[in-house]
Every structure is written in C-alpha cells, then in structure tokens.
Design a protein around this motif. Sequence first.
Motif, short mmCIF file in Angstrom:
data_model
loop_
_atom_site.label_atom_id
_atom_site.label_comp_id
_atom_site.label_asym_id
_atom_site.label_seq_id
_atom_site.Cartn_x
_atom_site.Cartn_y
_atom_site.Cartn_z
N TRP A 104 28.23 40.07 36.79
CA TRP A 104 28.89 39.09 36.66
C TRP A 104 30.01 38.97 37.99
N ILE A 105 30.73 37.77 38.51
CA ILE A 105 31.74 37.62 38.97
C ILE A 105 32.88 36.99 38.36
N VAL A 106 33.99 37.86 38.31
CA VAL A 106 35.24 37.26 37.89
C VAL A 106 36.23 37.05 39.09
N ASN A 107 36.58 35.75 39.07
CA ASN A 107 37.61 35.44 40.02
C ASN A 107 38.92 35.83 39.63
N SER A 108 39.78 36.73 40.24
CA SER A 108 41.21 36.81 40.02
C SER A 108 42.13 36.15 40.88
N GLY A 109 41.51 35.23 41.50
CA GLY A 109 42.30 34.52 42.74
C GLY A 109 42.90 33.23 42.07
N TRP A 110 42.35 32.04 42.81
CA TRP A 110 43.04 30.69 42.46
C TRP A 110 42.17 29.92 41.87
N SER A 111 42.68 28.98 40.93
CA SER A 111 41.72 27.97 40.16
C SER A 111 42.28 26.57 40.23
N GLY A 112 41.58 25.52 40.04
CA GLY A 112 42.22 24.38 40.26
C GLY A 112 42.38 23.83 41.64
N GLY A 113 41.90 24.64 42.61
CA GLY A 113 41.94 24.19 44.08
C GLY A 113 42.48 25.43 44.91
N PRO A 114 42.62 25.56 46.17
CA PRO A 114 42.80 26.50 46.84
C PRO A 114 44.33 26.95 46.90
N TYR A 115 44.68 27.88 47.59
CA TYR A 115 46.26 28.25 47.75
C TYR A 115 46.93 27.22 48.30
#
Length: 199
Positions: free
Chosen positions: A148-159
Amino acid sequence: INLSEETEPDIYRAIHRDAMLENVALKGENNVPDYFDVSKTENGRVSYPIFHIDNYHEPQHAGHPKNIIFLSCDAFGVLPPIAKLAPEQAMYHFISGYTAKVAGTERGITEPVATFSACFGAAFLTHCPTRYAELLKEKLEKHNAKAWIVNSGWSGGPYGVGKRMAIKTTRSCVDAILDGTIENTTWTKDPVFGWDLPA
C-alpha cells in the motif's frame, strides 16, 4: 509539533523518565516541554523505550507481515490518500522512494521540495536498489502480503492549495489496512498509475 494528549495520547503519555526529546523547546524553571513552540524548528522528535506504550507487543517478535505500507508525504497533489499496489507497482514505488522534504525537517527548506530516495533509504543501501525491490516482490508473493501507499502529505491540491492530512486521517488509513476493513470497499483502477483506489 503541536503534540497534545488529545491528538497523540500514546506518544504524549510515553514521554516521561528515560524518554529523550530532540528539538523541543523547554519553558520555565522546571524545563517543561513546549510542543507548540516552533521558534527554532518544526522538527521535534522523541525516542522512548517500547515499554512506555501501554499495549506494546511484549515478545518483540512477529511473523511475516500481511501488509507493507509505504508512507509518503506528497506535497504536490499527485498521490491519493491510500492506494493498493500490485507487487510490480510496489517494486517501482520502493525503488523511487518518492516523498517531499517539508519545512522543519531539513535546514533551509521553507516550502516543500520533491525528493526521491531509493528504497526510502538510499544512503544506507549496500546493494543495487533493484536487488532490494526483487526481494520485496519475492516476499510479497511468498507470504501473500499486500502493498500500500498511504499519503501523509496534502489532499485536495498541492501545498498552498490543498490541506495537510491530519495524523488522525493517516492513522485511520493505516488502521483500515491493518484490521482489514479497507477490503470491504469497491475498488477502481487509477487510469494513470494503474493502482487500485477505494471508490
């Protein structure tokens, strides 16, 4: 940063005698940790003995994992919150080691910068990264494990556009993988990357 008993109760309660804080401001005569003070850095850390966690697994030994989870901090809106990977896709993402350097984790970084580190640890590899990727595929297939990949970064668009994933959201993704409830969903195939996404 912003550690509180409400947001991270296990970690917060684990910080007592024999724990080691790094890059955490202290305040007052009694040197009380101030987890909200980011005047020096946003990269506070703590190390503590495993027995500081109430429900730790005492034998400190387990069998082969059923799930391999790549945590990636995507600051550019590329990765979904969670994706299931075929073994070949897992090899690719393991070799690429994509994540982002974010403010507070590296000196001089004020905005996220994409970075790639083979096998998420290039500096420590003694063999060619493809050898480790081949071993990963062998182990996934031999033990019928999922990747799996789990994204702990940004959602709904970039920074600057989207919003940083809350630790609670990332933890919910990981919990759903580990307890198997993620499998109770309908899956769709990502048209660009080919990985499976929960619908």
